[in-house]
Design a protein around this motif. Sequence first.
Motif, PDB file in Angstrom:
ATOM      1  N   HIS A 113       0.843  -1.196   0.000  1.00  0.00           N
ATOM      2  CA  HIS A 113       0.000   0.000   0.000  1.00  0.00           C
ATOM      3  C   HIS A 113       0.876   1.243   0.000  1.00  0.00           C
ATOM      4  O   HIS A 113       2.068   1.198   0.314  1.00  0.00           O
ATOM      5  N   PHE A 141       0.712   4.785   2.053  1.00  0.00           N
ATOM      6  CA  PHE A 141       0.054   5.487   3.151  1.00  0.00           C
ATOM      7  C   PHE A 141       0.403   6.970   3.085  1.00  0.00           C
ATOM      8  O   PHE A 141       1.412   7.373   2.493  1.00  0.00           O
ATOM      9  N   VAL A 174      -1.765   8.032  10.274  1.00  0.00           N
ATOM     10  CA  VAL A 174      -1.648   7.574   8.893  1.00  0.00           C
ATOM     11  C   VAL A 174      -3.004   7.133   8.355  1.00  0.00           C
ATOM     12  O   VAL A 174      -3.897   6.734   9.116  1.00  0.00           O
ATOM     13  N   GLN A 175      -3.121   7.223   7.042  1.00  0.00           N
ATOM     14  CA  GLN A 175      -4.283   6.686   6.356  1.00  0.00           C
ATOM     15  C   GLN A 175      -3.824   6.079   5.037  1.00  0.00           C
ATOM     16  O   GLN A 175      -2.916   6.594   4.383  1.00  0.00           O
ATOM     17  N   VAL A 176      -4.436   4.976   4.671  1.00  0.00           N
ATOM     18  CA  VAL A 176      -4.077   4.324   3.429  1.00  0.00           C
ATOM     19  C   VAL A 176      -4.702   5.092   2.274  1.00  0.00           C
ATOM     20  O   VAL A 176      -5.834   5.566   2.367  1.00  0.00           O
TER      21      VAL A 176
END
Length: 353
Positions: free
Chosen positions: A84, A86, A97-99
């Motif tokens: 991913h 992030f 954090v966010q993907v």
Amino acid sequence: MGKLLILTLLGVGLALIGERFVAFRKRALADREVVSIEPQSCHLVEGLETGSEDIDILPSGLAFISTGLKYPGMQSFAPDEPGHIFLIDLNKKTPKVQVLQINDGFDKASFNPHGISTFIDKDHTVYLYVVNHPHLTSTVEIFKFEEQQHSITHLKTIKHELLQSLNDIVVIGPEQFYVTRDHYFTNFLMQVEMFLGLPWTSVLYYTPTEIKEVAKGFLSANGITISLDKKYIYVADVLAHNLHVLKKHDNGDLTELKVVHLGTLVDNLTVDPDTGDILAGCHPNGMKLLPYNPEDPPGSEVLRIQNVLSQHPRISTVYANNGSVLQGSTVASVYQKKLLVGTIFHKTLYCEL
């Protein structure tokens, strides 16, 4: 006579193998002990548990992080999960954090991100370039960052017969970049190269109209970045423990100016946007990376290189840990005295300097 010759040749061969093994252990810093140097205000970033191999921070303080890299023979805490990208906003008091969701039209199941680099065009649009290893091949993927949607849109996949076994990337213009080629994903060559210490790896220069080798002779070309004034390219040779400074020419060619010995396994490189100092994520005891032993894990190390063009650059340790907190550091990137340290397969550290 024949038996004597065979025994003599066998003895010479075994002696050579033994010498190469000793040299390899020395290159991998097998016996180095790590003395902890840790800033007081540090903590692990929640939500990043499967690596953060590369980090690129925009001038705005938004940081992109590549996670979930699957390296042949390397530990993975999520071997069946795709990688991913992030995002973390370092302007926040407590960054989280966010993907980033990848919009349709891209093979997300085989996403295996490695080195990353960003480019901002004249309209302030942000593009993310990612070295990807789908099915253990190598491609360069170009994404457009959709900030409002917290997503990235896939625009293009770049493939070429020379773009094999890539490691890191630095973008210098629209679809213009340098990449390091380390042979890691061509297993046999990698194993021979690492054991014998052969300088077979290189730096490639890519534009839509040409691709060429512009620097060679590295034991294992790894991290790559560019100076603030865009005049110099910095390349890490991980097995030689060196940082190479190369002058960039208008046609993309590179001329080596100097080599700085760092005494550790140098991985990814970034540049402090405020000072121009080079930050290097390093492996202080590389033999612990392969194989992985949770009872005796690999350590982490971050170096700062100041005045790299001077006759006597200053090298200092920003962070060091024996693996009790952070294992297998690959990159360190800073924004307004806020430091992120990433790893191959482990966690991510956030520090206030």
